[in-house]
Scaffold this motif. Structure first.
Motif, mmCIF file in Angstrom:
data_model
loop_
_atom_site.group_PDB
_atom_site.id
_atom_site.type_symbol
_atom_site.label_atom_id
_atom_site.label_comp_id
_atom_site.label_asym_id
_atom_site.label_seq_id
_atom_site.Cartn_x
_atom_site.Cartn_y
_atom_site.Cartn_z
ATOM 1 N N CYS A 298 0.875 -1.184 0.000
ATOM 2 C CA CYS A 298 0.000 0.000 0.000
ATOM 3 C C CYS A 298 0.906 1.226 0.000
ATOM 4 C CB CYS A 298 -0.894 0.020 1.237
ATOM 5 S SG CYS A 298 -1.919 -1.452 1.445
ATOM 6 N N GLN A 300 1.811 5.448 -0.405
ATOM 7 C CA GLN A 300 1.257 6.769 -0.109
ATOM 8 C C GLN A 300 2.251 7.860 -0.485
ATOM 9 O OE1 GLN A 300 0.790 6.567 4.289
ATOM 10 N NE2 GLN A 300 2.287 8.222 4.407
ATOM 11 N N PRO A 338 -3.709 5.368 -3.437
ATOM 12 C CA PRO A 338 -4.798 6.121 -2.802
ATOM 13 C C PRO A 338 -5.877 6.600 -3.776
ATOM 14 C CG PRO A 338 -2.641 6.916 -2.095
ATOM 15 C CD PRO A 338 -2.409 6.036 -3.272
ATOM 16 N N CYS A 464 -10.135 -3.335 -0.095
ATOM 17 C CA CYS A 464 -9.161 -2.270 -0.353
ATOM 18 C C CYS A 464 -9.827 -0.915 -0.126
ATOM 19 C CB CYS A 464 -8.636 -2.348 -1.785
ATOM 20 S SG CYS A 464 -7.542 -3.743 -2.077
ATOM 21 N N SER A 466 -9.220 2.923 -0.473
ATOM 22 C CA SER A 466 -8.388 3.946 -1.105
ATOM 23 C C SER A 466 -8.927 5.305 -0.679
ATOM 24 C CB SER A 466 -8.461 3.783 -2.629
ATOM 25 O OG SER A 466 -7.614 4.677 -3.282
ATOM 26 N N TYR A 482 -9.401 6.392 10.274
ATOM 27 C CA TYR A 482 -8.659 5.137 10.177
ATOM 28 C C TYR A 482 -9.261 4.058 11.074
ATOM 29 C CZ TYR A 482 -4.898 1.823 11.198
ATOM 30 O OH TYR A 482 -4.178 0.684 11.411
ATOM 31 N N ARG A 498 -5.330 -0.414 3.335
ATOM 32 C CA ARG A 498 -5.683 1.013 3.312
ATOM 33 C C ARG A 498 -4.506 1.825 2.794
ATOM 34 N NH1 ARG A 498 -6.289 6.048 6.366
ATOM 35 N NH2 ARG A 498 -8.501 6.622 6.493
ATOM 36 N N ALA A 499 -4.756 2.612 1.750
ATOM 37 C CA ALA A 499 -3.744 3.510 1.202
ATOM 38 C C ALA A 499 -4.268 4.930 1.307
ATOM 39 C CB ALA A 499 -3.439 3.155 -0.254
ATOM 40 N N GLY A 500 -3.583 5.769 2.081
ATOM 41 C CA GLY A 500 -3.982 7.161 2.247
ATOM 42 C C GLY A 500 -3.099 8.078 1.434
ATOM 43 N N GLY A 503 -1.183 9.293 4.304
ATOM 44 C CA GLY A 503 -1.401 8.541 5.531
ATOM 45 C C GLY A 503 -2.849 8.683 5.993
ATOM 46 N N SER A 505 -1.702 4.739 6.067
ATOM 47 C CA SER A 505 -1.740 3.533 5.242
ATOM 48 C C SER A 505 -1.482 2.338 6.143
ATOM 49 C CB SER A 505 -0.693 3.607 4.132
ATOM 50 O OG SER A 505 -0.959 4.694 3.269
ATOM 51 N N ALA A 525 5.567 3.304 1.903
ATOM 52 C CA ALA A 525 4.603 2.227 1.712
ATOM 53 C C ALA A 525 4.641 1.277 2.894
ATOM 54 C CB ALA A 525 4.909 1.478 0.419
#
Length: 535
Positions: A298, A300, A338, A464, A466, A482, A498-500, A503, A505, A525
């Motif tokens: 993931c 970011q 993301p 997932c 995003s 989160y 979770r990919a922010g 952040g 992630s 990542a």
């Protein structure tokens, strides 16, 4: 007093420790300890200490006479409301969640008058929601209007959303006083009130206008996987109900007459909750031996707010390519980027998307990325999954948009441009790529339990998320948002990626364990192994 100060200089540490110990003893037992010749405590020291204690007691009694008990009770409700809100965002005190709501549950459950019931409700829930929704004030920084206009608008939005959440919570609670006369036992009253409190949290998700289930009691226990497992039985609402009920029982233990029965019931309920938690955690660990595992990443970036919106889509795509290259591990099966990682309408011919496609084909992985998607004159927020051949599947289109952020209310009346919500079932199903069924969730959708569970029912083997939390600045909203992902993992018994945008992630197990987390705002990542459950 001069004699006293001279003597205090000669006292040892042991003397002072003995004095402190004596202060917590009953009054009648203190003189003998304080007059012990071996310790050389003088009568002047005892008199001074006794004078301080009596003065403090007299001050307390005078204040009690001045302050109305109702005022002090409601001030305490406001204080516990603030602490409850902070526990759902920045404080990590999961066990306190079973006590902090006790004053609110007790005060509401013993009220007999509508006016007193409403005042006690407001004293707790207004501070509760005000502190949870303070992140709304940060929107003035991203508003295109000048600060003299954007700051009042942000304040109005904050106060308006607080009022709206209070109304939704109060609607079910308004049934308590009419139903109360039909109940014969005190425990049944507490049970009903806790059920109505849980219904208020449920209503915040189901209301057709401005649904926003941002706040919930279960958010306070997300750092303790054992306390979350009850959500697998029904949903997160059961966890909230257990929290409210235990608070009601604890309040009754300290204030009621049937303390033994309440204590036994509380111990039984918490024991059952923890026992099921242990069973569920051990059961989920066995899933890794049943279903196939894959390696995931993931990624970011580090852009916040306007910086992200002002950067060109091609520069954004190249930035994520560099991040993935620097963090790449051969054998990785799935990479998640993301929300709107490529901030442009999808077109496979464009350079931005060809770069993403080439990366997936070159590295032999599935790559899930966010972008925009234009169809029939409507613009959507979308997720695409590129397979190992670099071919993108049919997109997932966002179903719930952020009010005033992505969606302008009444835009059609005023002919304003706005994003569109997708209701087409063809584009709201999980993405499929390389034999995987990928549950797709974009940003704010993660706070809607029913939306994510629908992805599981449609065959999602992994979820997932995003997201783009860059608009929240330094507020606590990033952490609170989160925490919803942790519960979504437990509710659905699925690994959550979770990919922010900047952040947080993370990789979260079906038990709510945070396997890998990147909470800072720097480029990078997280990676690890996850299981495709249900394949």
């Amino acid at each position: 007093m001069g004699r006293f100060f001279k003597q205090t200089i000669s006292y040892t540490a042991t003397d002072y420790i003995t004095l402190v110990a004596a202060l917590v003893q009953p009054v009648k037992s203190r003189p003998d300890k304080l007059r012990n010749k071996d310790l050389q405590f003088t009568a002047s020291l005892y008199s001074f200490v006794n004078y301080v204690r009596l003065s403090g007691h007299n001050i307390y009694m005078n204040i009690s006479k001045i302050i109305d008990p109702k005022i002090s009770r409601r001030a305490f409700l406001a204080l516990t409301g603030i602490v409850s809100a902070l526990m759902q965002s920045i404080l990590n005190l999961p066990w306190l969640a079973f006590f902090i709501f006790a004053p609110m549950v007790h005060c509401l459950s013993v009220c007999h008058e509508k006016r007193a019931f409403r005042l006690d409700f407001l004293c707790f829930f207004v501070p509760y929601y005000l502190f949870q929704l303070t992140f709304m004030l940060t929107i003035w920084k991203i508003c295109p209007l000048p600060s003299f206009a954007s700051i009042p608008l942000a304040t109005l939005a904050w106060l308006g959303l607080t009022l709206w959440e209070c109304i939704l919570m109060y609607l079910p609670l308004s049934l308590f006083l009419p139903l109360r006369p039909h109940l014969k036992h005190r425990l049944s009253e507490i049970f009903l009130l806790c059920l109505l409190l849980t219904a208020g949290e449920w209503l915040q998700e189901k209301v057709p206008i401005l649904a926003f289930p941002w706040s919930a009691a279960w958010l306070a226990v997300t750092s303790s996987p054992l306390l979350l497992q009850s959500a697998t039985l029904i949903s997160c609402r059961l966890t909230s109900f257990i929290i409210f009920l235990l608070n009601g029982l604890h309040g009754e233990i300290y204030t009621g007459k049937k303390r033994f029965a309440c204590t036994a019931f509380a111990l039984l309920l918490q024991g059952a909750n923890l026992s099921y938690g242990l069973y569920s955690v051990n059961l989920d660990k066995k899933l890794d031996n049943i279903y196939p595992q894959i390696d995931v990443i993931c990624a970011q970036d580090s852009l916040e707010g306007r910086e992200k919106s002002h950067r060109k889509a091609l520069d954004s795509a190249r930035s994520y390519l560099s991040i993935m290259e620097s963090c790449w591990r051969w054998g990785t099966d799935l990479v998640l980027l993301p929300e709107t990682a490529v901030s442009k309408d999808y077109d496979e011919q464009l350079k931005e998307f060809s770069l993403i496609s080439d990366f997936a084909a070159t590295h032999g992985c599935t790559l899930v990325t966010g972008s925009f998607y234009l169809e029939n004159g409507k613009d959507y927020n979308a997720l695409f999954a590129y397979d190992k051949n670099g071919i993108a599947s049919s997109p997932y289109l966002k179903q719930v948009l952020v009010p005033f952020g992505e969606k302008t209310p009444f835009a059609g009346i005023f002919h304003l441009d706005t994003m569109s919500e997708c209701a087409d079932e063809r584009h709201t199903k999980p993405l499929t790529s390389d034999g995987m069924t990928i549950g797709s969730v974009i940003c704010i959708e993660s706070i809607f339990p029913s939306l994510v569970s629908r992805q599981k029912e449609q065959g999602a083997q992994i979820i997932c998320v995003s997201t783009n939390d860059s608009w929240f600045g330094k507020s606590s909203a990033r952490e609170q948002h989160y925490r919803h992902c942790i519960m979504r993992a437990v509710e659905n018994r699925r690994y959550v990626l979770r990919a922010g945008n900047c952040g947080i992630s993370a990789i979260i197990s079906p038990t709510g364990e945070q396997l890998s987390v990147k909470s800072d705002k720097s480029k990078g990542a997280v990676w690890g192994k996850v299981t495709l459950i249900g394949r």
